[in-house]
Design a protein around this motif. Structure first.
Motif, PDB file in Angstrom:
ATOM      1  N   ASP A   1      26.182  32.619  29.504  1.00 45.94           N
ATOM      2  CA  ASP A   1      26.922  34.412  30.428  1.00 45.94           C
ATOM      3  C   ASP A   1      26.896  33.484  31.598  1.00 45.94           C
ATOM      4  OD1 ASP A   1      24.051  33.394  31.142  1.00 45.94           O
ATOM      5  OD2 ASP A   1      23.662  35.365  31.282  1.00 45.94           O
ATOM      6  N   ALA A   2      27.574  32.266  31.748  1.00 44.51           N
ATOM      7  CA  ALA A   2      27.893  32.413  33.346  1.00 44.51           C
ATOM      8  C   ALA A   2      28.500  32.726  33.841  1.00 44.51           C
ATOM      9  CB  ALA A   2      27.918  30.616  33.373  1.00 44.51           C
ATOM     10  N   LEU A   3      29.900  33.628  33.097  1.00 52.85           N
ATOM     11  CA  LEU A   3      30.920  34.217  34.098  1.00 52.85           C
ATOM     12  C   LEU A   3      30.828  36.060  33.777  1.00 52.85           C
ATOM     13  CD1 LEU A   3      34.178  32.502  31.594  1.00 52.85           C
ATOM     14  CD2 LEU A   3      32.619  31.916  34.137  1.00 52.85           C
ATOM     15  N   SER A   4      31.091  36.233  34.907  1.00 57.00           N
ATOM     16  CA  SER A   4      31.339  38.109  34.974  1.00 57.00           C
ATOM     17  C   SER A   4      33.189  37.885  35.006  1.00 57.00           C
ATOM     18  CB  SER A   4      31.335  38.513  35.864  1.00 57.00           C
ATOM     19  OG  SER A   4      31.403  38.392  37.021  1.00 57.00           O
ATOM     20  N   VAL A   5      33.648  38.863  33.975  1.00 53.79           N
ATOM     21  CA  VAL A   5      34.643  38.296  33.776  1.00 53.79           C
ATOM     22  C   VAL A   5      35.808  40.860  33.813  1.00 53.79           C
ATOM     23  CG1 VAL A   5      36.988  37.856  31.799  1.00 53.79           C
ATOM     24  CG2 VAL A   5      35.066  36.950  32.100  1.00 53.79           C
ATOM     25  N   GLN A   6      36.627  40.232  34.708  1.00 49.24           N
ATOM     26  CA  GLN A   6      37.542  41.525  34.346  1.00 49.24           C
ATOM     27  C   GLN A   6      38.923  41.531  33.876  1.00 49.24           C
ATOM     28  OE1 GLN A   6      36.890  43.612  38.291  1.00 49.24           O
ATOM     29  NE2 GLN A   6      35.243  44.943  37.488  1.00 49.24           N
ATOM     30  N   ALA A   7      39.429  42.354  33.436  1.00 50.67           N
ATOM     31  CA  ALA A   7      41.281  42.026  32.798  1.00 50.67           C
ATOM     32  C   ALA A   7      41.414  43.733  33.739  1.00 50.67           C
ATOM     33  CB  ALA A   7      41.061  42.180  30.926  1.00 50.67           C
ATOM     34  N   HIS A   8      42.865  43.419  33.443  1.00 52.61           N
ATOM     35  CA  HIS A   8      43.586  44.897  33.695  1.00 52.61           C
ATOM     36  C   HIS A   8      45.195  44.167  33.402  1.00 52.61           C
ATOM     37  CE1 HIS A   8      40.156  44.870  37.515  1.00 52.61           C
ATOM     38  NE2 HIS A   8      40.586  44.064  37.601  1.00 52.61           N
ATOM     39  N   ALA A   9      45.639  45.279  33.088  1.00 54.11           N
ATOM     40  CA  ALA A   9      47.115  44.938  33.628  1.00 54.11           C
ATOM     41  C   ALA A   9      47.658  45.771  34.574  1.00 54.11           C
ATOM     42  CB  ALA A   9      48.101  46.738  32.481  1.00 54.11           C
ATOM     43  N   VAL A  10      48.918  44.468  34.198  1.00 53.97           N
ATOM     44  CA  VAL A  10      49.826  44.342  35.920  1.00 53.97           C
ATOM     45  C   VAL A  10      51.142  43.946  35.228  1.00 53.97           C
ATOM     46  CG1 VAL A  10      47.952  42.373  37.227  1.00 53.97           C
ATOM     47  CG2 VAL A  10      49.569  41.563  35.480  1.00 53.97           C
ATOM     48  N   PRO A  11      52.260  43.892  36.124  1.00 51.08           N
ATOM     49  CA  PRO A  11      53.523  44.373  35.937  1.00 51.08           C
ATOM     50  C   PRO A  11      53.853  42.353  34.910  1.00 51.08           C
ATOM     51  CG  PRO A  11      53.376  45.063  37.987  1.00 51.08           C
ATOM     52  CD  PRO A  11      52.351  44.445  37.123  1.00 51.08           C
ATOM     53  N   GLY A  12      54.405  42.285  34.101  1.00 51.50           N
ATOM     54  CA  GLY A  12      54.861  41.328  32.798  1.00 51.50           C
ATOM     55  C   GLY A  12      53.134  40.718  32.170  1.00 51.50           C
TER      56      GLY A  12
END
Length: 827
Positions: A740-751
């Motif tokens: 569990d070494a990572l905290s992650v967030q993902a977002h839509a961006v242009p392209g």
């Protein structure tokens, strides 16, 4: 000169052989240039040969004869006119008829052919046929006549002048092609034409560029009129007069203060337009024929002067020794006619983006196309061109000897003058085969190709392209006779390193310091999107039938597992196995590259096996057949970076090698730290780093940095000017990674999408395998290692719209850490 391309309206039929009912008696439209497999697929008579186990279903095509037929409109030859039927390439054993009359036969894929058809051409409709007989049957008949010579794999590919890997290889399918694979045209001309133009380009010590244009002229009649030959490069012009009956001329152009052509990373690639024109003396402003080329001014040699270690093999361009960073190249599609210039541009650009400056055209393929060389000329990628001989003993008797000489003469003349052409090489692993693979006993004194490699081919290169170096083979020891120094000796010439992969762990790369390593590599499967597009086993596993058909290496999966076992945690699912084997491939090859680069200038080049694939397969490639970069490609981009830090052993001690492959000094603060996986610094040092241009400096860390308190939970880091090296004190499988070494967030961006990753503990080789979600998804970076508190943003380019959350967990977000426990669910 009037040229009419004959590419439209061809029909194809199977004539003889074990033809299935669905194909027997059928006539289909044929694409020219093209091949039989593609025509049958376009007609819906066979599935795509790359799908699942279709390759097995198409074995009947190996022994089938085919006929191409075309009806075209033309006029009969006029008085004083020549009319030629010109084929740039026929694959392979063919008989040509025009209006029912035989005009020629062929048995060489690597040559072009030209036939005078004046006696056969008629006004109105003309019928042209090209009948292809089984190349396999032809090879077997030749073998029966000349006596067997050893070769790898089942078919006697060494008995016919056809692309060897077309008969199957340990990464390629056994789909034996046939067809009119290059352009065909009708050429009408009078008086004379330019048969061959061969520019030899050099640079004088004072910076003057010299273009020596060698022209061969074909005359309509032997005692034809006086001709005028002109050549122009920029503002420079030369002229020669060919007396009545003369058929050769040499023009010399001198261009003052030329801009030099350099390999990528060493300078620019200026190209100059060359125009050659042929005319009669009376009408010199109205050319009979013209040829346009682009040339680049450079001098290139290979330094093989013996030194205290042995025999180097170092490319020298314009007086500068270079480290060759590159890869081996195979045909980019098994069906050659599908390879466009645009596809070649994309592939060569991928090589450049991974900081490569050389590609080796491997000897089981083809003499590469003009498009390929033009692309490399423009981009500064040096090309090492093998003659097409690979992994076999080749007869030196007729009818093969004449074919070998004809193809070599044509292709050396065709490619001479390309600034990217850096080496002509006699062949692949044939000298090594004779030394180690039991050939002498089997040959019992029969020829095996030595005369080609040490006599015929170097004589042709010396005659037709003296501006380009020649080597007898790869691997080989320069100047050593057969039976002398072993051709694969690490201290001499070029070396292939295949004990790693076949028998030894990849850490054994460090057991050798070759002068130039022209082949080494490790396997991994294609990207997930490519794999699942072509293989549809249910369930899909590493032992499912179609997956195994697309694994051509002997005991390939066994070697993958054994190669991974000492290093990585044991995978617990097929998706884990897929990721782990790709990661291990990347680790293994980068390990070798870093080792070899750290030994510059003793080691002067590394050519990874291989850059590209020709079909969807588990292989050594960095870019798969659907053009997607595998993790290996990202690893090579780091390992081949102009500036690199790498921890390496020297004399029983770990040192830091700082590699500077630029023309500027590398100076700055070097930071070294030993810290825990949670970020506690246990030892550190800061020193001034000074690395001269094109050089390597070794830095010895203090003992405190090299002596861990807890080997399973500590890491050694070195960084300077944005370049970093990481060293762990034991293998990944034994390290105490936090899953569990990572905290992650993902977002839509242009392209596409941005994935922001933050490490709360040491996270190694973080990757976003976005093609699991969208087939067009490409991520900008991969195999990123983060120390606690560090962040990184990955950018995924895709046209697809989906929930960004799928990018934040397995099987998309991966790392070494993710192999340490069962794969978490997305949610």
């Amino acid at each position: 000169m009037a040229r009419t391309f004959l590419h439209e309206g061809w029909l194809l039929s199977a004539m003889r052989g074990p033809v299935p009912d669905a194909v027997r008696g059928r006539t289909v439209q044929a694409a020219v240039p093209g091949s039989v497999h593609l025509d049958l697929m376009a007609a819906g008579l066979i599935p795509d040969p790359y799908l699942d186990r279709v390759e097995e279903e198409l074995v009947w095509m190996h022994r089938t004869d085919w006929q191409y037929r075309l009806t075209f409109e033309a006029t009969a030859a006029q008085a004083g006119e020549r009319v030629d039927l010109a084929f740039d390439g026929l694959d392979t054993v063919a008989a040509i008829t025009l209006n029912g009359r035989p005009i020629g036969t062929t048995a060489n894929m690597h040559r072009s052919y030209r036939f005078d058809v004046r006696p056969h051409l008629v006004d109105g409709a003309n019928e042209l046929t090209v009948g292809f007989t089984s190349a396999l049957q032809h090879a077997e008949d030749t073998e029966a006549a000349l006596g067997r010579r050893e070769h790898v794999y089942p078919h006697p590919f060494n008995m016919v002048r056809k692309m060897a890997c077309g008969f199957g290889w340990d990464w390629g399918p056994d789909l034996q092609t046939a067809g009119i694979w290059k352009p065909v045209r009708l050429e009408r001309w009078h008086t004379a034409r330019l048969d061959r133009v061969r520019p030899l380009v050099t640079v004088e010590p004072d910076g003057t560029g010299v273009v020596e244009v060698h022209a061969d002229v074909e005359r309509a009649v032997a005692d034809g009129p006086e001709l005028v030959l002109t050549a122009e490069v920029g503002a420079c012009r030369a002229r020669a007069v060919l007396a009545a009956g003369d058929t050769t001329a040499v023009l010399r152009l001198t261009v003052p203060d030329v801009r030099l052509w350099w390999p990528a990373g060493y300078g620019d690639q200026p190209l100059y337009d060359l125009r050659v024109a042929l005319a009669t003396a009376e009408r010199h402003e109205d050319p009979l024929d013209t040829v346009d080329r682009r040339v680049g001014f450079r001098n290139i040699t290979v330094d093989t002067t013996p030194d205290e270690t042995g025999t180097p093999f170092a490319f020298v361009v314009n007086g500068t020794r270079i480290f060759a960073k590159g890869a081996n190249w195979i045909p980019d599609d098994h069906f050659l006619t599908r390879i466009t210039r645009e596809r070649l541009e994309r592939r060569v650009d991928q090589a450049l983006a991974a900081h490569m400056n050389m590609l080796r055209i491997w000897g089981g393929g083809i003499y590469e196309t003009d498009d390929f060389y033009d692309v490399c000329d423009e981009r500064g990628v040096l090309v090492w061109q093998d003659f097409p001989f690979a992994c076999a003993a080749y007869p030196e008797e007729e009818p093969l000897r004449g074919e070998v000489e004809a193809e070599a003469r044509e292709n050396v003349a065709r490619l001479a003058g390309h600034p990217s052409l850096a080496l002509w090489n006699g062949g692949n692993e044939n000298l090594w085969g004779y030394a180690d693979w039991g050939w002498p006993e089997q040959l019992a004194g029969r020829t095996w190709g030595l005369g080609y490699y040490t006599d015929l081919l170097p004589r042709i290169v010396a005659e037709l392209d003296p501006t380009t170096p020649y080597a007898d083979g790869s691997p080989y020891t320069p100047g050593a006779p057969v039976g002398g120094i072993h051709p694969n000796d690490e201290n001499h010439g070029t070396r292939h390193e295949w004990e790693v992969w076949n028998r030894l762990d990849y850490t054994a790369y460090r057991h050798h310091v070759p002068r130039f390593c022209s082949e080494f590599g490790f396997q991994g499967p294609p990207t997930w999107a490519t794999l699942t597009r072509w293989i549809h086993d249910e369930p899909l596993t590493q032992t499912s039938p179609a997956f195994l058909l697309h694994q051509k290496a002997e005991d390939g999966n066994g070697k993958l597992d054994r190669g991974m076992a000492p290093h990585l945690p044991t995978p617990r699912s097929f998706t884990d196995w897929h990721w782990a084997t790709q990661l291990n491939q990347a680790r293994a090859v980068a390990f070798g590259v870093e080792h070899f680069r750290s030994w510059w200038p003793r080691t002067a080049g590394t050519l990874v096996w291989q850059l590209n694939d020709c079909w969807p397969v588990t292989s050594w490639a960095a870019v798969d057949s659907d053009e997607r970069p595998k993790p290996l490609w990202y690893a090579l981009r780091r390992a081949y970076a102009p500036r690199m830090l790498t921890f390496q052993p020297r004399s029983g001690r770990l040192v830091l090698a700082a590699v500077n492959d630029t023309d500027e000094p590398w100076t700055g603060r070097l930071v070294l730290e030993r810290q825990t996986f949670e970020g506690v610094v246990l030892a550190g040092a800061k020193v001034d780093l000074r690395v001269g241009p094109r050089s390597v400096v070794l830095v010895e860390p203090d003992d405190a940095l090299l002596t861990p308190e807890e080997v399973r939970q500590e890491v050694l880091m070195a960084s300077s000017e944005g370049v970093r090296a990481i060293h762990t004190f034991c293998e990944d499988r034994d390290l105490a990674y936090r899953p569990d070494a990572l905290s992650v967030q993902a977002h839509a961006v242009p392209g596409g999408y941005r994935i922001d990753v933050r490490a709360t503990s040491f996270a190694r080789d973080v990757a976003v395998l976005a093609d699991h979600v969208a087939h067009d998804a490409i991520v900008d970076d991969m195999l990123v290692t983060l120390l606690p508190g560090e962040t990184h943003s990955f950018h995924v380019h895709t046209s697809r719209i989906f929930d960004p959350a799928v990018l934040t967990a397995a099987p998309v977000l991966r790392s070494v850490n993710s192999l340490c426990h069962p794969t978490p669910e997305i949610g």
